[in-house]
Every structure is written in structure tokens, then in C-alpha cells.
Design an enzyme around this catalytic site. Structure first.
Site, short mmCIF file in Angstrom:
data_model
loop_
_atom_site.label_atom_id
_atom_site.label_comp_id
_atom_site.label_asym_id
_atom_site.label_seq_id
_atom_site.Cartn_x
_atom_site.Cartn_y
_atom_site.Cartn_z
CD GLU A 48 66.08 84.50 118.10
OE1 GLU A 48 66.04 83.66 118.52
OE2 GLU A 48 65.16 84.89 116.92
CD GLU A 95 63.42 78.81 107.61
OE1 GLU A 95 63.62 79.76 108.05
OE2 GLU A 95 63.37 78.39 106.37
CE LYS A 129 57.84 69.32 120.71
NZ LYS A 129 57.19 69.95 121.82
CD GLN A 177 61.63 85.30 125.27
OE1 GLN A 177 62.01 83.83 124.96
NE2 GLN A 177 62.41 86.21 125.17
N GLY A 226 62.34 76.95 115.36
CA GLY A 226 62.51 77.00 116.61
C GLY A 226 63.99 77.81 116.84
N GLY A 237 67.72 74.03 116.84
CA GLY A 237 67.90 73.68 115.58
C GLY A 237 69.21 72.59 115.36
CB CYS A 295 61.90 84.15 113.54
SG CYS A 295 60.43 84.17 112.63
P1 NAD Z 1 62.74 76.32 120.98
O1 NAD Z 1 63.94 75.94 119.94
O2 NAD Z 1 62.98 76.22 122.29
O3 NAD Z 1 61.63 75.18 120.64
C1 NAD Z 1 60.86 74.73 119.25
C2 NAD Z 1 60.46 73.59 119.34
O4 NAD Z 1 61.53 72.58 119.54
C3 NAD Z 1 59.46 73.26 120.29
O5 NAD Z 1 58.24 72.56 120.09
C4 NAD Z 1 60.25 72.41 121.49
O6 NAD Z 1 59.51 71.49 122.51
C5 NAD Z 1 61.16 71.61 120.59
N1 NAD Z 1 62.23 70.98 121.07
C6 NAD Z 1 63.11 71.43 121.92
N2 NAD Z 1 64.06 70.86 122.57
C7 NAD Z 1 64.05 69.86 121.41
C8 NAD Z 1 65.03 68.67 121.30
N3 NAD Z 1 65.92 68.31 121.96
N4 NAD Z 1 64.56 67.86 120.05
C9 NAD Z 1 63.54 68.09 119.44
N5 NAD Z 1 62.73 69.25 119.53
C10 NAD Z 1 63.13 69.97 120.48
O7 NAD Z 1 61.94 77.53 120.15
P2 NAD Z 1 60.86 78.28 120.84
O8 NAD Z 1 61.10 79.00 122.24
O9 NAD Z 1 59.65 77.54 121.13
O10 NAD Z 1 60.64 79.50 119.94
C11 NAD Z 1 61.36 80.69 119.50
C12 NAD Z 1 62.37 80.54 118.62
O11 NAD Z 1 61.80 80.10 117.27
C13 NAD Z 1 63.11 81.87 118.24
O12 NAD Z 1 64.67 81.56 118.26
C14 NAD Z 1 62.72 82.18 117.03
O13 NAD Z 1 63.60 83.21 116.16
C15 NAD Z 1 62.42 81.06 116.20
N6 NAD Z 1 61.40 81.05 115.38
C16 NAD Z 1 61.94 80.95 114.02
C17 NAD Z 1 61.06 81.26 112.94
C18 NAD Z 1 61.66 81.19 111.59
O14 NAD Z 1 60.55 80.80 110.65
N7 NAD Z 1 62.90 81.33 111.43
C19 NAD Z 1 59.81 81.40 113.01
C20 NAD Z 1 59.22 81.58 114.45
C21 NAD Z 1 60.21 81.41 115.14
#
Ligand code: NAD
Length: 479
Positions: free
Chosen positions: A380, A247, A172, A328, A225, A230, A281
Site C-alpha cells: 500500500e 479496518e 484517540k 507521506q 489504520g 493493526g 483505503c
Molecule cells: P496508522 O496505522 O499509522 O495510525 C492509525 C491510528 O493508530 C492513529 O491514531 C495512530 O496514532 C494510532 N497508533 C499508531 N501506533 C499505535 C500503537 N502502537 N498502538 C495504538 N495505536 C497506534 O494509520 P494512518 O497513517 O493514520 O492512516 C492510514 C492507514 O489507514 C492506511 O493504511 C489506510 O489504508 C488505513 N485506513 C483504513 C481504512 C479502512 O476502513 N480499512 C480507512 C481509512 C484508512
């Protein structure tokens, strides 16, 4: 009929509902309409993946290697085309889009090799005549949930090891970037995998992501995410006893000491804090600078920021593209107000920018006169916003760098071997850089953090096998 469909059990599945994918650099530009899945489709994809596990886990290492190699080869051959697509939906400059697709290709090729390199161990038993073997087996069905900021590299660094080690996948992607996910799926679909071994279900996190986390047929979830989501994922997955790897966010420090090579330090800060619009990130959002170089560093950084070309990612002259979405952008602007209210000085930028096409453009922003208790240094922001903290010495710099709930990456700019070594040793981050930006990593070595940035085994490189395989110990008495 939606042009770009979900992919389940080896078939493209239409939907009556679409995700409209828009270019953040030009809101009039619609990248495409992508099928929105539902809970029932997740159920079908889990069943299809479960049914395919037998076949794919029994495929020879050579068959798996060949399939992954074909995927890598096609990604590399189409890097320009797919890099442009990535830029259109995410906004990053096209050189980064193309580079990211190439990286995804390299990752598939690396894991093609891993499929045949996976060995086991034979160890002497403590009992007479008994033989002991340790083998790694596939985990089963893996759910993969990814963010929008690396729309093809992050899916690649999860899907490639999952498949290489014989697992089946339900994938997904983030709702903002279905285009790269769909293009990758289309390549995977003709790579020779059995039907059901790889499934794509696009849609929202609340519906599709949540259903994947709760699906009893999914043995492991790999999530990248935000830290907030997470935590939800971790609860849902651990509650039902499945394996989970997360992550998440970062608030990464870049320390600049008095003895740093100043142009290099400024380059590290510009790259780490602002390239890819600060939406990494591993972005260096906290610049911790010792007093002797502070004023010269800030002056040089502001001078460079004045010249930083903000524009559409497809324009080769642009150095920084737009913010990914309205939400954002609103978050970035909110933190600018928070920083001002907290007493930080906005030394540069932050304003919204007009460009010929309507998009989510803003000037890179730099705060000075900040301290580590401010929200702009603790939370963040995930945009082109960085803040400088002045400190007196290395010890305070290190303490400040470590004073955070996150621990993804950290960096130091110095010509002192003593301080570089001490920083490397005492930094409480999963990745440390010396005289390099905190962002930008190799694809063949472990990636991940500590504290609230990561949970579970490392991703990437050979370390990925820790999550994507299950260890089995066998005892044999040959009679
Ligand atoms: P997000 O947490 O909003 O979403 C990430 C994913 O989770 C998306 O596919 C989203 O649809 C899904 N999601 C949302 N709610 C959910 C739920 N209740 N259950 C399961 N899945 C769900 O993050 P984002 O806005 O897409 O990305 C930005 C974030 O990602 C930042 O915090 C960034 O630091 C982090 N990030 C971390 C890394 C790493 O490797 N540490 C790499 C890239 C991005």
C-alpha cells in the site's frame, strides 16, 4: 494554556504540551494548537467512562436517540464551516471536506434511529414450559483509535454506534488531524450525554493509542489504520482478552475489460485512484486492463491526468489537494523510485509541484508496463500513485485482482452481465463495485474487507451492532 483541550469526565483538560496542527496546503497556516494527553489522562478517561457506563447504558433508547440526533443535526448545520476546517488540516478538496461532514451527520442520524430499533428475539425452547430470550446489551467501555484520512467520518462511524447501543467511549484521533476530532467532541459535549460517557484524549499512537489498547478497563477497541499498526493493536488487545475490530490497508484492483464504457472506466480510475490524493483505503491503486482496450485506456487516462487540477483544497478549482504530510510525501516519492527500479514505466506525473503557498503538492502518478509481483502492486502506497497491468482475458484479470494480501474493495468496468456477475461472485474482497469507482460507499450498509484488510465484525449500518453489543440468552420458567 492550549486553546483546544482534551475532554475527560465532562471537563476540558489543559496540557503543557501541544500538537501543532498545520495546513498541508500552506505550511505557514497553523490550524491550531491542540492539547497533548498523557498516560495518566488515559487512565482518568477510562475511569470516567467506566463510572458513566451505568448511567448511559440505562438511558432510555429515546434519550440516546435524541442525543445522537442533536449531534447529527449540528454536524449537518455546520457542514460548510467544519468542512473547511477538515480541508485545512487534511488537505482534501473542500467539496469532499463538506461532504464528509455531511456524511458524519447522516451517520449520527442513522444511529439515532438504531438506538430505538435495537430489538431482541423470543424463541421457543426445546424444553416444556421454558421461554428463551435473546437480548443485546452494551459491551461497556469502547476505545476508538482512528487514522487521519477521514478525520470526521471514521470517528463518526465508530462513536455513533458505540453510543447508540449504550457504551461509553475513549476516543484517540490521529495526531495529524486533531481539529475535526475536537470539533466533533465539542458538539458531543453539549448533546446531553452524562459526564464521562464520551472522552477525547489527543496524542501519539505510541503513547496514547498503546495505553488505550492495554487499559484493563477498556472492554473493546475499534481501530482503523495501517495493517502494520493493526497487527500491534490486535496482539495487545487479544492478549488481555478484550474485543477488537480492525479496518486496515488496501491494494484495491479496478478491472477494465475490452467491452467497458471507456469514458466511464477512465472516470472510475481517476476518481478511485487519485481523488482525495489517493489517500483512501479503498483507492484503486491497481488498474488491471485487458489487451484490447489497454492502449486506448492508458491514452485517455493520461489525457485526463494532464488536466487534473492540483492545488489547495480551499480553492474551488482544485480537483486534488496536497499530500497530507512530509512523511507521506516521502513515502509516495520512495515508491516512485521503487517502481522505476523494478522496471515499470512512469507514463505520467509523480513530480513535486510548486504552488504559491508552500505545501506537500505532487502530480498524480501513473505507472504502466507493470506486473503483479512488483512491490508497487503489492504494497500500500497510500498516495496519488496507480499502476496499470495488461492482461489477456477476464480469467487472468480476476486471478490478478485476487492475488494480493489485501481484500478491502475491488471493481470491474464491463458491459457484460456474465463477467460482472462472475467478478462479483469470485472477487475475494469485502466490497465489490461494477462500473463504479472502488472508493465511495453508502453509510447505511456494511463496510469492511477480508484478508489483511480487516479483522472482526463489519462496521456501519445495522451490522455495527455485532461489535458494539454483547449477546445475552435468558431462560425463564414462569412459575
Ligand atoms: P496508522 O496505522 O499509522 O495510525 C492509525 C491510528 O493508530 C492513529 O491514531 C495512530 O496514532 C494510532 N497508533 C499508531 N501506533 C499505535 C500503537 N502502537 N498502538 C495504538 N495505536 C497506534 O494509520 P494512518 O497513517 O493514520 O492512516 C492510514 C492507514 O489507514 C492506511 O493504511 C489506510 O489504508 C488505513 N485506513 C483504513 C481504512 C479502512 O476502513 N480499512 C480507512 C481509512 C484508512
Amino acid at each position: 494554556m492550549v486553546a483546544f483541550k482534551n475532554y475527560v469526565a465532562g471537563e476540558w483538560v489543559d496540557s503543557s504540551q501541544a500538537i501543532v496542527n498545520r495546513n498541508p496546503a500552506d505550511l505557514a497556516d497553523v490550524v491550531g494548537e491542540y492539547a497533548r494527553g498523557d498516560k495518566a489522562l488515559v487512565g482518568r478517561s477510562v475511569a470516567a467512562a467506566q463510572a458513566a457506563v451505568g448511567k448511559w447504558s440505562q438511558a432510555t433508547p429515546q434519550e440516546r436517540a435524541d442525543a445522537l440526533d442533536r449531534i447529527g443535526t449540528e454536524l449537518l448545520a455546520r457542514r460548510d464551516e467544519l468542512g473547511k476546517l477538515l480541508t485545512r488540516e487534511e488537505g482534501k478538496i473542500v467539496a469532499d471536506g463538506v461532504g464528509e461532514v455531511a456524511r458524519a451527520g447522516a451517520i449520527f442520524k442513522f444511529f439515532a434511529g438504531e438506538a430505538v430499533r435495537l430489538g431482541g428475539e423470543k424463541v421457543p425452547s426445546v424444553r416444556f414450559g421454558v421461554e428463551v430470550e435473546i437480548a443485546r446489551e452494551p459491551v461497556g467501555v469502547v476505545g476508538i483509535i482512528t487514522p487521519w484520512n477521514f478525520p470526521i467520518a471514521i470517528p463518526a462511524w465508530k462513536i455513533a454506534p458505540a453510543l447508540a447501543y449504550g457504551n461509553c467511549v475513549v476516543f484517540k484521533p490521529a495526531e495529524l488531524v486533531p481539529g475535526s476530532a475536537w470539533a466533533l467532541t465539542e458538539i458531543i459535549a453539549h448533546s446531553g450525554l452524562p459526564a464521562g460517557a464520551f472522552n477525547l484524549v489527543m496524542g501519539s499512537g505510541a503513547e496514547i493509542g498503546d495505553t488505550i489498547c492495554g487499559a484493563a478497563g477498556i472492554d473493546a477497541i475499534s481501530f482503523t489504520g495501517s495493517t502494520a499498526v493493526g497487527a500491534i493493536v490486535r496482539r495487545a488487545v487479544t492478549e488481555r482478552g478484550a474485543r477488537v475490530q480492525l479496518e486496515m490497508g488496501g491494494k484495491n484492483p479496478l478491472v477494465v475489460l475490452d467491452d467497458a464504457d471507456l469514458p466511464n472506466a477512465v472516470g472510475c480510475a481517476i476518481n478511485g485512484a487519485y481523488f482525495q490524493t489517493g489517500q483512501r483505503c479503498t483507492a484503486s491503486s491497481r488498474l488491471i486492463v485487458t489487451a484490447g482496450v489497454h492502449d486506448r485506456f492508458v491514452a485517455a487516462l493520461v489525457e485526463r491526468l494532464q488536466k487534473l487540477a492540483v492545488g489547495p483544497g480551499l480553492d474551488p478549482a482544485s480537483e486534488m489537494g496536497p499530500v497530507v504530510s512530509e512523511a507521506q510525501l516521502a513515502q509516495d516519492q520512495r515508491y516512485l523510485a521503487i517502481g522505476r527500479d523494478e522496471g515499470a514505466r512512469l507514463a505520467f506525473g509523480g513530480e513535486r509541484l510548486n504552488r504559491p503557498a508552500q505545501g506537500y503538492y505532487m502530480a498524480p502518478a501513473l505507472f504502466t508496463d507493470t506486473h503483479n509481483a512488483m512491490r508497487i502492486n503489492r504494497e500500500e502506497i497510500f498516495g496519488p500513485v496507480a499502476s496499470v497491468q495488461k492482461v489477456n482475458d477476464f480469467d487472468t484479470a480476476l486471478e490478478t485482482a485476487n492475488d494480493t494480501e489485501y481484500g478491502l474493495s475491488s471493481g470491474i468496468c464491463t458491459r457484460s452481465l456474465k463477467y460482472a456477475s462472475a467478478f462479483k461472485r469470485h472477487s475475494r474482497a469485502g466490497m465489490v463495485t461494477v462500473n463504479l469507482p472502488t472508493a465511495g460507499v453508502d453509510y447505511h450498509v456494511p463496510f469492511g474487507g477480508r484478508k489483511n484488510s480487516s479483522y472482526g465484525p463489519r462496521e456501519q449500518g445495522a451490522y455495527a451492532r455485532e461489535f458494539y453489543t454483547a449477546v445475552k440468552t435468558s431462560y425463564i420458567l414462569p412459575i
